[in-house]
Design a protein around this motif. Structure first.
Motif, PDB file in Angstrom:
ATOM      1  N   ALA A 138      37.833  -9.658   3.980  1.00 42.81           N
ATOM      2  CA  ALA A 138      39.013  -9.789   3.123  1.00 42.81           C
ATOM      3  C   ALA A 138      39.622  -8.423   2.827  1.00 42.81           C
ATOM      4  CB  ALA A 138      38.639 -10.497   1.819  1.00 42.81           C
ATOM      5  N   ASP A 139      38.760  -7.434   2.600  1.00 37.46           N
ATOM      6  CA  ASP A 139      39.280  -6.091   2.347  1.00 37.46           C
ATOM      7  C   ASP A 139      40.023  -5.556   3.565  1.00 37.46           C
ATOM      8  OD1 ASP A 139      38.216  -6.131  -0.181  1.00 37.46           O
ATOM      9  OD2 ASP A 139      36.360  -5.084   0.388  1.00 37.46           O
ATOM     10  N   ARG A 140      39.474  -5.774   4.735  1.00 35.04           N
ATOM     11  CA  ARG A 140      40.154  -5.304   5.950  1.00 35.04           C
ATOM     12  C   ARG A 140      41.501  -5.989   6.130  1.00 35.04           C
ATOM     13  NH1 ARG A 140      34.849  -5.290   8.114  1.00 35.04           N
ATOM     14  NH2 ARG A 140      35.141  -7.405   8.929  1.00 35.04           N
ATOM     15  N   LEU A 141      41.545  -7.283   5.802  1.00 34.81           N
ATOM     16  CA  LEU A 141      42.816  -8.010   5.936  1.00 34.81           C
ATOM     17  C   LEU A 141      43.836  -7.525   4.918  1.00 34.81           C
ATOM     18  CD1 LEU A 141      41.532 -11.605   6.671  1.00 34.81           C
ATOM     19  CD2 LEU A 141      42.955 -10.203   8.163  1.00 34.81           C
ATOM     20  N   ASP A 142      43.370  -7.186   3.721  1.00 36.65           N
ATOM     21  CA  ASP A 142      44.292  -6.619   2.732  1.00 36.65           C
ATOM     22  C   ASP A 142      44.916  -5.334   3.254  1.00 36.65           C
ATOM     23  OD1 ASP A 142      44.214  -8.527   0.753  1.00 36.65           O
ATOM     24  OD2 ASP A 142      42.462  -7.658  -0.239  1.00 36.65           O
ATOM     25  N   GLN A 143      44.080  -4.497   3.845  1.00 36.14           N
ATOM     26  CA  GLN A 143      44.589  -3.249   4.392  1.00 36.14           C
ATOM     27  C   GLN A 143      45.546  -3.507   5.547  1.00 36.14           C
ATOM     28  OE1 GLN A 143      41.148  -0.932   5.454  1.00 36.14           O
ATOM     29  NE2 GLN A 143      40.340  -0.867   3.344  1.00 36.14           N
ATOM     30  N   ALA A 144      45.199  -4.471   6.405  1.00 37.01           N
ATOM     31  CA  ALA A 144      46.079  -4.795   7.532  1.00 37.01           C
ATOM     32  C   ALA A 144      47.411  -5.338   7.046  1.00 37.01           C
ATOM     33  CB  ALA A 144      45.396  -5.820   8.444  1.00 37.01           C
ATOM     34  N   GLN A 197      43.437 -17.608   4.235  1.00 37.44           N
ATOM     35  CA  GLN A 197      42.297 -18.402   4.705  1.00 37.44           C
ATOM     36  C   GLN A 197      40.973 -17.818   4.232  1.00 37.44           C
ATOM     37  OE1 GLN A 197      43.437 -18.120   8.829  1.00 37.44           O
ATOM     38  NE2 GLN A 197      44.068 -20.267   8.902  1.00 37.44           N
ATOM     39  N   ILE A 198      40.877 -16.475   4.316  1.00 36.79           N
ATOM     40  CA  ILE A 198      39.650 -15.821   3.842  1.00 36.79           C
ATOM     41  C   ILE A 198      39.462 -16.064   2.351  1.00 36.79           C
ATOM     42  CG2 ILE A 198      38.577 -13.579   3.431  1.00 36.79           C
ATOM     43  CD1 ILE A 198      38.298 -14.469   6.271  1.00 36.79           C
ATOM     44  N   ALA A 199      40.559 -16.018   1.587  1.00 38.72           N
ATOM     45  CA  ALA A 199      40.468 -16.250   0.140  1.00 38.72           C
ATOM     46  C   ALA A 199      39.951 -17.654  -0.151  1.00 38.72           C
ATOM     47  CB  ALA A 199      41.831 -16.040  -0.505  1.00 38.72           C
ATOM     48  N   GLU A 200      40.412 -18.644   0.628  1.00 38.10           N
ATOM     49  CA  GLU A 200      39.928 -20.008   0.423  1.00 38.10           C
ATOM     50  C   GLU A 200      38.442 -20.117   0.756  1.00 38.10           C
ATOM     51  OE1 GLU A 200      42.356 -22.699   2.611  1.00 38.10           O
ATOM     52  OE2 GLU A 200      44.226 -22.056   1.645  1.00 38.10           O
ATOM     53  N   LEU A 201      38.028 -19.432   1.816  1.00 36.46           N
ATOM     54  CA  LEU A 201      36.609 -19.462   2.173  1.00 36.46           C
ATOM     55  C   LEU A 201      35.759 -18.768   1.110  1.00 36.46           C
ATOM     56  CD1 LEU A 201      36.864 -18.714   6.000  1.00 36.46           C
ATOM     57  CD2 LEU A 201      36.308 -20.897   4.922  1.00 36.46           C
ATOM     58  N   ARG A 202      36.254 -17.657   0.583  1.00 28.80           N
ATOM     59  CA  ARG A 202      35.508 -16.952  -0.460  1.00 28.80           C
ATOM     60  C   ARG A 202      35.369 -17.805  -1.710  1.00 28.80           C
ATOM     61  NH1 ARG A 202      37.758 -11.042  -1.494  1.00 28.80           N
ATOM     62  NH2 ARG A 202      36.049 -11.124  -3.006  1.00 28.80           N
ATOM     63  N   ALA A 203      36.399 -18.585  -2.011  1.00 28.18           N
ATOM     64  CA  ALA A 203      36.344 -19.427  -3.205  1.00 28.18           C
ATOM     65  C   ALA A 203      35.243 -20.482  -3.087  1.00 28.18           C
ATOM     66  CB  ALA A 203      37.695 -20.099  -3.430  1.00 28.18           C
ATOM     67  N   THR A 222      23.070 -16.057   5.163  1.00 30.05           N
ATOM     68  CA  THR A 222      23.602 -15.614   3.878  1.00 30.05           C
ATOM     69  C   THR A 222      24.252 -14.241   4.008  1.00 30.05           C
ATOM     70  OG1 THR A 222      21.871 -16.853   2.751  1.00 30.05           O
ATOM     71  CG2 THR A 222      23.051 -15.188   1.461  1.00 30.05           C
ATOM     72  N   ASP A 223      23.598 -13.378   4.759  1.00 27.07           N
ATOM     73  CA  ASP A 223      24.156 -12.041   4.956  1.00 27.07           C
ATOM     74  C   ASP A 223      25.516 -12.116   5.666  1.00 27.07           C
ATOM     75  OD1 ASP A 223      21.910 -10.991   3.777  1.00 27.07           O
ATOM     76  OD2 ASP A 223      20.859 -10.703   5.697  1.00 27.07           O
ATOM     77  N   GLU A 224      25.612 -12.995   6.626  1.00 26.00           N
ATOM     78  CA  GLU A 224      26.869 -13.146   7.350  1.00 26.00           C
ATOM     79  C   GLU A 224      27.977 -13.674   6.436  1.00 26.00           C
ATOM     80  OE1 GLU A 224      26.019 -15.607  10.633  1.00 26.00           O
ATOM     81  OE2 GLU A 224      24.841 -14.104  11.709  1.00 26.00           O
ATOM     82  N   LEU A 225      27.594 -14.571   5.525  1.00 20.74           N
ATOM     83  CA  LEU A 225      28.586 -15.110   4.609  1.00 20.74           C
ATOM     84  C   LEU A 225      29.112 -14.032   3.663  1.00 20.74           C
ATOM     85  CD1 LEU A 225      26.961 -18.547   3.672  1.00 20.74           C
ATOM     86  CD2 LEU A 225      28.966 -18.161   5.121  1.00 20.74           C
ATOM     87  N   THR A 226      28.234 -13.134   3.253  1.00 20.08           N
ATOM     88  CA  THR A 226      28.685 -12.104   2.315  1.00 20.08           C
ATOM     89  C   THR A 226      29.643 -11.125   2.975  1.00 20.08           C
ATOM     90  OG1 THR A 226      26.736 -10.755   2.859  1.00 20.08           O
ATOM     91  CG2 THR A 226      26.577 -12.247   0.953  1.00 20.08           C
TER      92      THR A 226
END
Length: 301
Positions: free
Chosen positions: A273-279, A238-244, A263-267
Motif C-alpha cells: 500500500a505504501d508503494r502504491l501511495d508513492q506511485a 483494492q489494497i485498502a479493501e484487502l487491508r480492511a 501471515t507474513d505474506e499478508l502483512t
C-alpha cells in the motif's frame, strides 16, 4: 464523441441546441433556409371555429323563431359559447408546428453563431482522425476517477480541456477548408511557375497540420499520465479493501493452522500500500507536469 464541437464561451442553452441538431446544421451548411411564412405555432382549427359560430347562430335563430322559450334560448347559447371561447382563445401546438418552430430556432442560432461551431463533416479525413484522437484524450481525462476525486486539478480541467478540443477543431476546420481549395486549384495540369508558387504554400499547410498534431500529442501525453494515475489509484483502493479485511484472513489462518509464512505474506500488504501511495503521487505529479504543456503561453509582444 461529439460530432458538433462548440466554442465553450457560447451560452449553455445555445451550445446544447447546436450540439443536438447536427442534421439541421448540415442542411444549413448546404444553403437550407426554413420556411418562415407559416405560423410559429399551429393555431386553433379555424374551419371548426367557423362551424361552431354558424351552428350557434342558426340555433339561436331557430329558438327565437320557433318560440322554444325565451329562457331556454339564452341558456343554450351560453352552453355553446363556452367551448367556442375555448376554441377561439386557446391555441394548441401540433407536431408539425413544433417541428417548424424548432427548425427556425436551430437555423437562427446557426446563423448567429457561425464560426463558433465545427461539424465533424467540415473536416477532411486526416483532420477528422486528429480530432477523434483529441476527443478520446479529453474523454479519458474527464471521465477518470482521479479527476472526479479531485486528485487532478478538476476545475482547470473542466475549463482547459473543452477549450483545447474547441481550438483543435477550429484549426482543423480552417486547415481542411484551405487544403480542399488548394487541391482544387492545383488539380489538373499546371505550369512549372504555378508549381513553384504552390510549393511553399503546400509546405505551410503541412506545417500547420504538424503544429495541430503537436497539440493533440500533448493532450495524449496528459491522458497517458492520467491513465497511469488511474491505475495506481484503483490498485490503492483494492489494497485498502484487502487491508480492511486483513484480520479476517489472519483469524482464518490461525484457526485452520495454515502455514505461518502465510501471515507474513499478508502483512506485506502494508508495504504494498505504501508503494502504491508513492506511485500514485508520482503519477499525479507527472500528470500535473504534462498539463502545463496544455496551458496557453504568455501573450506575445
Amino acid at each position: 464523441m461529439a460530432d458538433v464541437i462548440v466554442d465553450p464561451a457560447l451560452p449553455p442553452a445555445d451550445a446544447r441546441l447546436l450540439r443536438d441538431n447536427r442534421r439541421l446544421l448540415i442542411r444549413a451548411r448546404r444553403g437550407w433556409v426554413p420556411d418562415r411564412s407559416g405560423p410559429s405555432l399551429a393555431a386553433a382549427p379555424y374551419w371548426r371555429l367557423g362551424a361552431v359560430c354558424g351552428a350557434t347562430v342558426c340555433l339561436g335563430l331557430l329558438l327565437g323563431v320557433g318560440g322554444l322559450g325565451r329562457s331556454l334560448g339564452p341558456l343554450l347559447l351560453v352552453l355553446l359559447a363556452v367551448p367556442l371561447m375555448i376554441v377561439t382563445f386557446v391555441r394548441t401546438e401540433t407536431p408539425e408546428g413544433e417541428e417548424a418552430e424548432h427548425e427556425r430556432r436551430v437555423h437562427a442560432q446557426a446563423v448567429r453563431h457561425e464560426g463558433r461551431y465545427v461539424l465533424i463533416d467540415d473536416l477532411d479525413e486526416p483532420s477528422r482522425r486528429l480530432l477523434r484522437r483529441a476527443q478520446r484524450a479529453v474523454a479519458a481525462v474527464s471521465q477518470s476517477r482521479v479527476n472526479a476525486e479531485g486528485l487532478l486539478d478538476d476545475v482547470r480541467n473542466a475549463v482547459m480541456l473543452p477549450a483545447q478540443e474547441w481550438e483543435i477543431a477550429r484549426l482543423l476546420a480552417k486547415l481542411s477548408g484551405l487544403r480542399a481549395r488548394h487541391r482544387q486549384t492545383l488539380s489538373g495540369e499546371s505550369t512549372p511557375e504555378v508549381a513553384a508558387v504552390a510549393e511553399p504554400l503546400t509546405k505551410a499547410l503541412d506545417s500547420s497540420e504538424h503544429a495541430v498534431l503537436g497539440r493533440v500529442e500533448a493532450l495524449e501525453r496528459y491522458a497517458a499520465n492520467v491513465a497511469e494515475a488511474e491505475r495506481a489509484y484503483r490498485a490503492r483502493q483494492q489494497i485498502a479493501e484487502l487491508r480492511a479485511r486483513l484480520h479476517e484472513y489472519e483469524e482464518l489462518v490461525a484457526e485452520t493452522g495454515a502455514d505461518e509464512t502465510t501471515t507474513d505474506e499478508l502483512t506485506r500488504l502494508t508495504e504494498d500500500a505504501d508503494r502504491l501511495d508513492q506511485a500514485l503521487r508520482r503519477s499525479v505529479s507527472s500528470a500535473h507536469e504534462a498539463f502545463r504543456y496544455l496551458e496557453p503561453g504568455p501573450p506575445g509582444p
